[in-house]
Design a protein around this motif. Sequence first.
Motif, PDB file in Angstrom:
ATOM      1  N   SER A 118       0.851  -1.114   0.037  1.00  0.00           N
ATOM      2  CA  SER A 118       0.072  -0.046   0.181  1.00  0.00           C
ATOM      3  C   SER A 118       0.829   1.334  -0.718  1.00  0.00           C
ATOM      4  O   SER A 118       0.574   2.384  -0.686  1.00  0.00           O
ATOM      5  CB  SER A 118      -1.032   0.289   1.327  1.00  0.00           C
ATOM      6  N   LEU A 119       1.838   1.488   1.207  1.00  0.00           N
ATOM      7  CA  LEU A 119       2.712   2.186   0.431  1.00  0.00           C
ATOM      8  C   LEU A 119       3.853   2.551  -1.183  1.00  0.00           C
ATOM      9  O   LEU A 119       3.552   3.289  -1.125  1.00  0.00           O
ATOM     10  CB  LEU A 119       3.964   2.340   1.473  1.00  0.00           C
ATOM     11  N   HIS A 120       3.629   1.156  -1.413  1.00  0.00           N
ATOM     12  CA  HIS A 120       4.419   1.218  -2.848  1.00  0.00           C
ATOM     13  C   HIS A 120       3.484   1.819  -3.945  1.00  0.00           C
ATOM     14  O   HIS A 120       3.986   2.788  -4.660  1.00  0.00           O
ATOM     15  CB  HIS A 120       4.681  -0.543  -3.017  1.00  0.00           C
ATOM     16  N   SER A 121       2.357   1.935  -3.316  1.00  0.00           N
ATOM     17  CA  SER A 121       2.243   2.595  -4.319  1.00  0.00           C
ATOM     18  C   SER A 121       1.719   3.677  -4.782  1.00  0.00           C
ATOM     19  O   SER A 121       1.340   5.028  -5.351  1.00  0.00           O
ATOM     20  CB  SER A 121      -0.077   1.709  -4.197  1.00  0.00           C
ATOM     21  N   VAL A 122       1.463   4.388  -3.340  1.00  0.00           N
ATOM     22  CA  VAL A 122       2.271   5.805  -3.017  1.00  0.00           C
ATOM     23  C   VAL A 122       3.321   6.082  -3.457  1.00  0.00           C
ATOM     24  O   VAL A 122       3.723   6.817  -4.482  1.00  0.00           O
ATOM     25  CB  VAL A 122       2.161   6.421  -1.338  1.00  0.00           C
ATOM     26  N   THR A 123       4.241   5.567  -3.327  1.00  0.00           N
ATOM     27  CA  THR A 123       5.677   6.039  -3.168  1.00  0.00           C
ATOM     28  C   THR A 123       5.463   5.796  -4.979  1.00  0.00           C
ATOM     29  O   THR A 123       6.517   6.852  -5.525  1.00  0.00           O
ATOM     30  CB  THR A 123       6.819   5.391  -2.460  1.00  0.00           C
ATOM     31  N   ARG A 124       5.049   5.211  -5.385  1.00  0.00           N
ATOM     32  CA  ARG A 124       5.326   4.679  -7.029  1.00  0.00           C
ATOM     33  C   ARG A 124       4.992   5.943  -7.696  1.00  0.00           C
ATOM     34  O   ARG A 124       5.724   6.887  -8.758  1.00  0.00           O
ATOM     35  CB  ARG A 124       4.930   3.990  -7.220  1.00  0.00           C
ATOM     36  N   GLY A 125       4.128   7.126  -7.191  1.00  0.00           N
ATOM     37  CA  GLY A 125       3.714   7.943  -7.776  1.00  0.00           C
ATOM     38  C   GLY A 125       4.680   8.991  -8.275  1.00  0.00           C
ATOM     39  O   GLY A 125       5.438   9.810  -8.929  1.00  0.00           O
TER      40      GLY A 125
END
Length: 146
Positions: A115-122
């Motif tokens: 879930s954090l990866h989906s944010v940091t990916r952006g």
Amino acid sequence: MPTTTVAQERAQAKVEYEAFLATCPSRQLLDRISDKWVTLVLAALGSDGPHPDEDCVGEPRRMRYSELSRRLAGVSQKMLTQTLRSLERDGLLTRTVTPTVPVTVTYELTDLGLSLHSVTRGIKAWAEAHMDEVLANRNTYDTRVG
């Protein structure tokens, strides 16, 4: 005076999290997740970018320490170890030890880590997409100020 359970106290504390307060634990978490190595470890385990196994681009995957070290150019052994330990402590990744000779250790994102990866990916994508503009602005600023 009514007594409260530990769960009720945690629920109340969660409502009161305010990162602008110096003593708020969410500030420590923000400090951790804004670290460049955390962002890059999340990106590597989240399978962002090119890697040898082109069949799983974009799919989260488990990686060995040596793979992560090669993928994250410039990270020291000490910093990578500290970053992985902190992410494991926060529940963002799991460390699996397989009793082979030599011992095999792999790292994989948890659901919380995904879930954090989906944010940091952006954020990573934004940085890559806007780097030329930022460099031009830095140059303009440095010329004007320097």
